[in-house]
Design a protein around this motif. Structure first.
Motif, mmCIF file in Angstrom:
data_model
loop_
_atom_site.group_PDB
_atom_site.id
_atom_site.type_symbol
_atom_site.label_atom_id
_atom_site.label_comp_id
_atom_site.label_asym_id
_atom_site.label_seq_id
_atom_site.Cartn_x
_atom_site.Cartn_y
_atom_site.Cartn_z
ATOM 1 N N SER A 1 0.824 -1.214 0.000
ATOM 2 C CA SER A 1 0.000 0.000 0.000
ATOM 3 C C SER A 1 0.861 1.268 0.000
ATOM 4 O O SER A 1 0.393 2.340 -0.385
ATOM 5 N N ASN A 2 2.120 1.135 0.401
ATOM 6 C CA ASN A 2 3.039 2.277 0.328
ATOM 7 C C ASN A 2 3.212 2.765 -1.109
ATOM 8 O O ASN A 2 3.424 3.952 -1.343
ATOM 9 N N ILE A 3 3.126 1.844 -2.062
ATOM 10 C CA ILE A 3 3.230 2.234 -3.467
ATOM 11 C C ILE A 3 2.121 3.221 -3.800
ATOM 12 O O ILE A 3 2.350 4.267 -4.393
ATOM 13 N N SER A 4 0.909 2.886 -3.402
ATOM 14 C CA SER A 4 -0.232 3.753 -3.680
ATOM 15 C C SER A 4 -0.133 5.077 -2.932
ATOM 16 O O SER A 4 -0.442 6.136 -3.479
ATOM 17 N N GLU A 5 0.290 5.011 -1.690
ATOM 18 C CA GLU A 5 0.385 6.228 -0.878
ATOM 19 C C GLU A 5 1.482 7.170 -1.372
ATOM 20 O O GLU A 5 1.325 8.382 -1.329
ATOM 21 N N ARG A 6 2.579 6.599 -1.844
ATOM 22 C CA ARG A 6 3.691 7.434 -2.307
ATOM 23 C C ARG A 6 3.451 7.996 -3.699
ATOM 24 O O ARG A 6 4.020 9.016 -4.058
ATOM 25 N N MET A 7 2.633 7.307 -4.505
ATOM 26 C CA MET A 7 2.416 7.718 -5.892
ATOM 27 C C MET A 7 0.939 7.661 -6.270
ATOM 28 O O MET A 7 0.573 6.959 -7.209
ATOM 29 N N PRO A 8 0.072 8.367 -5.552
ATOM 30 C CA PRO A 8 -1.365 8.225 -5.816
ATOM 31 C C PRO A 8 -1.788 8.684 -7.206
ATOM 32 O O PRO A 8 -2.797 8.211 -7.736
ATOM 33 N N GLU A 9 -1.021 9.563 -7.823
ATOM 34 C CA GLU A 9 -1.402 10.094 -9.126
ATOM 35 C C GLU A 9 -0.874 9.253 -10.285
ATOM 36 O O GLU A 9 -1.250 9.453 -11.428
ATOM 37 N N LYS A 10 -0.028 8.296 -10.007
ATOM 38 C CA LYS A 10 0.577 7.478 -11.057
ATOM 39 C C LYS A 10 -0.238 6.207 -11.279
ATOM 40 O O LYS A 10 -0.205 5.293 -10.470
ATOM 41 N N MET A 11 -0.943 6.184 -12.399
ATOM 42 C CA MET A 11 -1.794 5.033 -12.694
ATOM 43 C C MET A 11 -0.987 3.756 -12.879
ATOM 44 O O MET A 11 -1.427 2.684 -12.486
#
Length: 167
Positions: A31-41
């Protein structure tokens, strides 16, 4: 700090915890991936496919739905959901095959890439899905049944040129 921007670091660490049957810790790491890069699809897609690898279907659906909401005009967003639904289709859940087929068809119709690579691949995937799960083509929204033909494949290779001038 050293590895914070490296997606593979999170994926490798999560794999370790998923392999140790500690899915909750593995998910927290991913989930860190999503939190660190929320705008990157792309990061959201990578996260979802990683979750699919560990059969975390609901979480993968959450992230792929998020990407589809952000970019409903992208063929890839539809294909991602088609792939997910295809993975979770079972004799107990045959409606997922129909959802998958509809998403494949939407992806095919939306593909506006130079050589329509996604549409070419998607047609093969859709054809396989229809054949495997005996889907009534009438249940696929705006589908042209002329696309259906039995094709037995052990290996699929798609080659396309990125330049019209290539021989």
């Amino acid at each position: 700090k050293t590895y914070g921007a490296n997606l593979s670091f999170y994926m490798d660490m999560a794999k370790y915890f998923f392999d140790q049957k500690q899915a909750d810790v593995g998910y927290k790491i991913l989930s860190n991936i999503s939190e660190r890069m929320p705008e990157k699809m792309l990061a959201q897609r990578i996260l979802a496919y990683c979750l699919m690898e560990y059969q975390q279907w609901d979480l993968a659906f959450f992230y792929l739905s998020f990407v589809n909401q952000i970019a409903p005009y992208e063929a890839t967003s539809k294909r991602d959901l088609a792939v997910l639904y295809e993975h979770i289709t079972s004799p107990e859940k045959p409606d997922f095959a129909i959802k998958s087929a509809n998403y494949y068809w939407q992806a095919i119709l939306l593909d506006d890439s130079f050589d329509h690579d996604l549409a070419i691949t998607g047609l093969g995937e859709l054809n396989h899905l229809i054949s495997k799960w005996k889907i009534d083509p009438g249940k696929i929204d705006k589908f042209d049944a002329r696309f259906i033909a039995p094709i037995e494949l052990d290996l699929r290779v798609v080659i396309s040129w990125t330049n019209n001038q290539a021989d």
